[in-house]
Design an enzyme around this catalytic site. Sequence first.
Site, short mmCIF file in Angstrom:
data_model
loop_
_atom_site.label_atom_id
_atom_site.label_comp_id
_atom_site.label_asym_id
_atom_site.label_seq_id
_atom_site.Cartn_x
_atom_site.Cartn_y
_atom_site.Cartn_z
NE ARG A 225 33.68 35.55 45.54
CZ ARG A 225 34.99 35.78 45.37
NH1 ARG A 225 35.84 34.76 45.46
NH2 ARG A 225 35.44 36.98 45.14
CD GLU A 254 34.54 32.09 51.95
OE1 GLU A 254 35.05 33.22 51.99
OE2 GLU A 254 34.64 31.33 50.99
CG HIS A 272 38.35 33.11 50.35
ND1 HIS A 272 37.07 33.48 50.09
CD2 HIS A 272 39.06 33.50 49.25
CE1 HIS A 272 36.99 34.07 48.92
NE2 HIS A 272 38.20 34.09 48.38
P1 NDP Z 1 37.19 35.56 34.30
O1 NDP Z 1 36.04 36.47 34.10
O2 NDP Z 1 38.44 35.78 33.53
O3 NDP Z 1 36.73 34.04 34.02
C1 NDP Z 1 35.50 33.53 34.43
C2 NDP Z 1 35.16 32.32 33.58
O4 NDP Z 1 33.92 31.78 34.05
C3 NDP Z 1 35.00 32.64 32.11
O5 NDP Z 1 35.77 31.75 31.37
C4 NDP Z 1 33.52 32.44 31.83
O6 NDP Z 1 33.38 31.83 30.57
C5 NDP Z 1 33.09 31.48 32.93
N1 NDP Z 1 31.69 31.70 33.31
C6 NDP Z 1 31.10 32.85 33.67
N2 NDP Z 1 29.80 32.66 33.93
C7 NDP Z 1 29.57 31.35 33.72
C8 NDP Z 1 28.40 30.54 33.81
N3 NDP Z 1 27.21 31.06 34.17
N4 NDP Z 1 28.51 29.22 33.52
C9 NDP Z 1 29.70 28.70 33.16
N5 NDP Z 1 30.84 29.42 33.05
C10 NDP Z 1 30.77 30.73 33.34
O7 NDP Z 1 37.46 35.57 35.87
P2 NDP Z 1 38.79 35.19 36.65
O8 NDP Z 1 39.38 33.96 36.07
O9 NDP Z 1 39.64 36.39 36.80
O10 NDP Z 1 38.17 34.89 38.10
C11 NDP Z 1 37.19 33.89 38.27
C12 NDP Z 1 36.64 33.90 39.68
O11 NDP Z 1 37.56 33.32 40.58
C13 NDP Z 1 36.36 35.26 40.31
O12 NDP Z 1 35.15 35.83 39.84
C14 NDP Z 1 36.31 34.93 41.78
O13 NDP Z 1 34.99 34.61 42.18
C15 NDP Z 1 37.20 33.69 41.90
N6 NDP Z 1 38.42 33.99 42.66
C16 NDP Z 1 38.67 33.31 43.82
C17 NDP Z 1 39.81 33.59 44.55
C18 NDP Z 1 40.12 32.87 45.81
O14 NDP Z 1 40.78 33.45 46.67
N7 NDP Z 1 39.71 31.64 45.99
C19 NDP Z 1 40.76 34.64 44.14
C20 NDP Z 1 40.42 35.23 42.88
C21 NDP Z 1 39.28 34.93 42.18
P3 NDP Z 1 32.15 32.20 29.57
O15 NDP Z 1 32.07 33.70 29.55
O16 NDP Z 1 32.55 31.58 28.28
O17 NDP Z 1 30.96 31.56 30.19
#
Ligand code: NDP
Length: 317
Positions: A225, A254, A272
Amino acid sequence: MPKPMAPKVVEALGGDAGLVKLWESADPDAELARVAPEVGALAVGGHVKVDGAFMARFPKLEIVSSFGVGYDSIDAAWAGERGLLVTNTPGVLDDEVADTAMGLVLATVRQFPAAERHLRAGRWLDGAFPLSHTLRGRTLGILGLGRIGKAIAHRAEAFGLAIAYHGRRPQDGVPFRYHATALELAENCDILVVITPGGAETHHLVDAAVLKALGPSGILINVARGSVVDEAALIAALQSKTILGAGLDVFAEEPKVPQALLDLDHVVLLPHVGSASHHTRDAMGQLVVDNIRSWRAGAPPLTPVVETPWRGAYKGS
Ligand code: NDP
């Protein structure tokens, strides 16, 4: 449905009784006031803001079915506290977004868009495109090793890249090197790929200090994001060559993209499109529909978000 969604979603839900297409109304505010007392479910696209004040307008609301895996535009904590369900569309888009991330990595490191601009402008006739940078011997740092982050890692391994990651905690059974902070990860990688959720917790996780740590041969890729990266600091880092380049699919405001980014040649910019193929958008839309249908049938939701776990019944049952 407050705003138009993919035609297949509208069609599928329109076949069920009672779909209100709010955007088709001549007076959406009046229509909203008229239907709000009876609305039990909302179907929304990823960019529709659904805060507590909006949800509070629907006394019979039980489920918000959202398109996309990121749901930072929805106040899921507010919903969870009131026994409402929020669903998203995880899993079905992992490969597409990981492909996009690797496409951006290649396009940025090897400067393919600039090379194509060189060809199209007829400049090849005047001389070869300058040599590019390389993936050979590089380490890819993954900020957010979740579903999509792991799909990126899988691809990066096949490219021969070393892999490191940062999340809030190390993960069991993961063979990649863990770093306890984003800063430490940036210090120890060449290409930093951002794929965390958006929202308050990750706001500006990549700031001026992280970019400085990435260094003058470092590349930033953001497919998460726009809010996760301090965009002003990124522009400054690119202008001053504090980092080598960036590949971005997402932006702070965006669809507005700062002119300063458009003016730079060593960035690759996408509107995006991470999950934007027919195949994957259809699968995401089907999950939006199936979550609404499960609610209609009184069955558990397919993909509730963590803030709103299924508690065995809907609010009104
Ligand atoms: P997941 O929930 O599977 O993975 C998110 C990861 O981020 C986890 O490994 C988590 O690890 C880590 N994380 C969460 N909070 C924090 C933090 N504060 N600091 C560091 N690491 C953090 O989500 P997805 O992989 O399914 O999706 C991730 C994101 O990708 C979505 O939320 C979306 O915003 C973005 N996205 C973008 C798209 C695009 O079109 N460009 C399309 C789809 C998704 P841990 O819990 O160990 O911290």
